[in-house]
Motif scaffolding. Structure first.
Motif, PDB file in Angstrom:
ATOM      1  N   LEU A  50      -5.394   1.335  -1.734  1.00  0.00           N
ATOM      2  CA  LEU A  50      -4.101   0.888  -1.582  1.00  0.00           C
ATOM      3  C   LEU A  50      -4.378   0.435  -0.442  1.00  0.00           C
ATOM      4  CD1 LEU A  50      -3.805   5.255  -2.796  1.00  0.00           C
ATOM      5  CD2 LEU A  50      -2.551   2.617  -3.464  1.00  0.00           C
ATOM      6  N   VAL A  51      -2.831   0.261   0.730  1.00  0.00           N
ATOM      7  CA  VAL A  51      -2.635  -0.108   1.523  1.00  0.00           C
ATOM      8  C   VAL A  51      -1.415   0.032   1.981  1.00  0.00           C
ATOM      9  CG1 VAL A  51      -1.843  -2.632   0.561  1.00  0.00           C
ATOM     10  CG2 VAL A  51      -3.086  -2.396   2.340  1.00  0.00           C
ATOM     11  N   TRP A  52      -1.521   0.167   3.505  1.00  0.00           N
ATOM     12  CA  TRP A  52      -0.781   0.852   4.052  1.00  0.00           C
ATOM     13  C   TRP A  52      -0.429  -0.912   5.340  1.00  0.00           C
ATOM     14  CZ3 TRP A  52      -0.098   1.953   9.937  1.00  0.00           C
ATOM     15  CH2 TRP A  52       1.138   2.300  10.690  1.00  0.00           C
ATOM     16  N   ALA A  53       0.702  -1.992   4.922  1.00  0.00           N
ATOM     17  CA  ALA A  53       0.399  -3.156   5.953  1.00  0.00           C
ATOM     18  C   ALA A  53       2.118  -3.026   6.378  1.00  0.00           C
ATOM     19  CB  ALA A  53       0.667  -3.759   4.589  1.00  0.00           C
ATOM     20  N   PRO A  54       2.587  -2.607   7.287  1.00  0.00           N
ATOM     21  CA  PRO A  54       4.175  -2.284   7.656  1.00  0.00           C
ATOM     22  C   PRO A  54       4.057  -3.662   8.225  1.00  0.00           C
ATOM     23  CG  PRO A  54       2.654  -1.449   9.424  1.00  0.00           C
ATOM     24  CD  PRO A  54       1.396  -1.308   7.665  1.00  0.00           C
ATOM     25  N   GLY A  55       5.157  -4.460   8.126  1.00  0.00           N
ATOM     26  CA  GLY A  55       5.457  -5.601   8.392  1.00  0.00           C
ATOM     27  C   GLY A  55       4.202  -7.047   8.309  1.00  0.00           C
ATOM     28  N   PRO A  64       0.372  -0.092  -3.751  1.00  0.00           N
ATOM     29  CA  PRO A  64      -1.105  -0.551  -4.856  1.00  0.00           C
ATOM     30  C   PRO A  64      -1.068  -1.820  -3.663  1.00  0.00           C
ATOM     31  CG  PRO A  64       0.793   0.065  -6.167  1.00  0.00           C
ATOM     32  CD  PRO A  64       1.377   0.702  -4.206  1.00  0.00           C
ATOM     33  N   ALA A  65      -2.369  -1.770  -3.919  1.00  0.00           N
ATOM     34  CA  ALA A  65      -2.995  -3.354  -3.252  1.00  0.00           C
ATOM     35  C   ALA A  65      -4.254  -3.723  -3.656  1.00  0.00           C
ATOM     36  CB  ALA A  65      -2.874  -3.694  -1.920  1.00  0.00           C
ATOM     37  N   LEU A  66      -4.881  -5.437  -4.293  1.00  0.00           N
ATOM     38  CA  LEU A  66      -6.279  -5.333  -4.409  1.00  0.00           C
ATOM     39  C   LEU A  66      -6.860  -6.030  -3.436  1.00  0.00           C
ATOM     40  CD1 LEU A  66      -5.285  -7.746  -7.096  1.00  0.00           C
ATOM     41  CD2 LEU A  66      -5.823  -5.328  -8.297  1.00  0.00           C
ATOM     42  N   ARG A 117      -4.264  -7.908  -0.829  1.00  0.00           N
ATOM     43  CA  ARG A 117      -3.334  -8.898  -2.196  1.00  0.00           C
ATOM     44  C   ARG A 117      -2.202  -7.591  -2.561  1.00  0.00           C
ATOM     45  NH1 ARG A 117      -2.745 -11.059  -8.225  1.00  0.00           N
ATOM     46  NH2 ARG A 117      -0.996 -10.932  -8.827  1.00  0.00           N
ATOM     47  N   VAL A 118      -1.011  -7.416  -1.254  1.00  0.00           N
ATOM     48  CA  VAL A 118      -0.411  -6.553  -1.700  1.00  0.00           C
ATOM     49  C   VAL A 118       0.563  -6.894  -2.809  1.00  0.00           C
ATOM     50  CG1 VAL A 118       1.269  -5.030  -1.084  1.00  0.00           C
ATOM     51  CG2 VAL A 118      -0.208  -5.607   0.860  1.00  0.00           C
ATOM     52  N   LEU A 119       0.701  -5.078  -3.808  1.00  0.00           N
ATOM     53  CA  LEU A 119       1.065  -5.157  -4.911  1.00  0.00           C
ATOM     54  C   LEU A 119       2.840  -4.879  -4.858  1.00  0.00           C
ATOM     55  CD1 LEU A 119      -1.984  -3.676  -7.207  1.00  0.00           C
ATOM     56  CD2 LEU A 119      -0.768  -6.688  -6.774  1.00  0.00           C
TER      57      LEU A 119
END
Length: 285
Positions: free
Chosen positions: A242-247, A233-235, A281-283
């Motif tokens: 939603l976000v895919w944020a490896p690293g 989940p992200a803003l 902003r990753v939650l």
């Protein structure tokens, strides 16, 4: 048939669509006719030999004309201090205006008139005609993220919702969607999706294997069922997504459009420039 005759024939084919776009943006049949006529004049003076999608090109032109007209209208109001114009149903061309009011609803016409020109552009093009945000951004002279924000603000105004409460409700829906996706709960996904939901992916996401366009709850639910294991989940510019944020670096973002508790649209964004221009902003899940 001459080249100009063929161009005129194609324009007449698109005229009803162009007029519908202009009427919803301007709220006036008379002004819509002026905007469509201006689009024809620009078409007749342009070299469109390299244009592959003439309908899209004309939609962009008429939208820009309408945006200029809305900005001029707003400037006149600011200079004179006058109140917003009467709803379209009370203006000229009574038959056409009555059809417009019937299609959109008098209350919506009044609320649309309270939006800024850019908000009205984004809301009408995206929510009423499913124009992707990157194309809206080109017309408005903004980034896709900014265009998405404009449409979101306009949608809240149109629906009379409080911004913070709306974000909280949207986050609940998005988190439920993520949980259903991860667990492969197809029925739960269907319950969260509007029957006419549209999933769009930008060119970069398509390069990763995504479908550029999917319509319908079943198709979208099938795409996400059992997946999104690494999404969080992200803003996204303050809106639930939603976000895919490896690293810790966002590689793919999913922006949601939620109306009355159901997801009506999902934008899959992987273009580095668009992601870089977005406040993420990753939650955490």
């Amino acid at each position: 048939m001459s080249e100009m005759d063929e161009l005129a024939r194609r324009f007449e084919t698109d005229r009803p669509h162009l007029r519908a776009v202009a009427q919803r943006m301007l709220g006036s049949a008379a002004e819509a006719d002026d905007a469509v006529q201006e689009a024809w004049l620009r078409l007749s003076r342009s070299d469109t030999s390299e244009v592959s999608n003439l309908t899209g090109w004309l939609t962009t032109v008429v939208s820009r004309v309408c945006l200029d007209m809305l900005r001029s209208r707003a400037a006149r109001r600011e200079d004179s201090g006058e109140a917003p114009e009467a709803p379209a149903a009370e203006q000229t061309h009574p038959e056409s205006e009555a059809l417009l009011a019937d299609a959109m609803g008098p209350a919506l016409l009044v609320v649309l008139d309270t939006l800024t020109p850019a908000e009205r552009l984004a809301f009408v093009l995206h929510d009423m005609f499913a124009v992707p945000f990157p194309e809206i951004a080109e017309i408005a002279g903004s980034s896709p993220a900014a265009a998405r924000q404009l449409a979101s603000r306009a949608r809240r105004k149109v629906q009379g919702r409080d911004a913070e409460e709306d974000r909280a409700r949207s986050r609940t829906v998005v988190e439920a969607f993520l949980a259903a996706s991860r667990s492969g709960d197809f029925a739960a996904l269907l319950a969260l999706l509007d029957p006419e939901v549209v999933l769009r992916a930008d060119a970069a996401a398509v390069g990763f294997g995504a479908n550029s366009l999917l319509r319908g709850a079943a198709a979208v639910a099938e795409t996400f069922s059992g997946r999104a294991q690494h999404a969080e989940p992200a803003l996204l510019d303050g809106e639930a997504g939603l976000v895919w944020a490896p690293g810790g670096t966002a590689r793919v973002a999913f922006a949601f459009i939620i109306v009355d508790g159901r997801i009506t649209g999902i934008e899959q964004i992987a273009d580095p420039a668009d992601l870089g221009g977005m406040e993420v902003r990753v939650l955490g899940s």
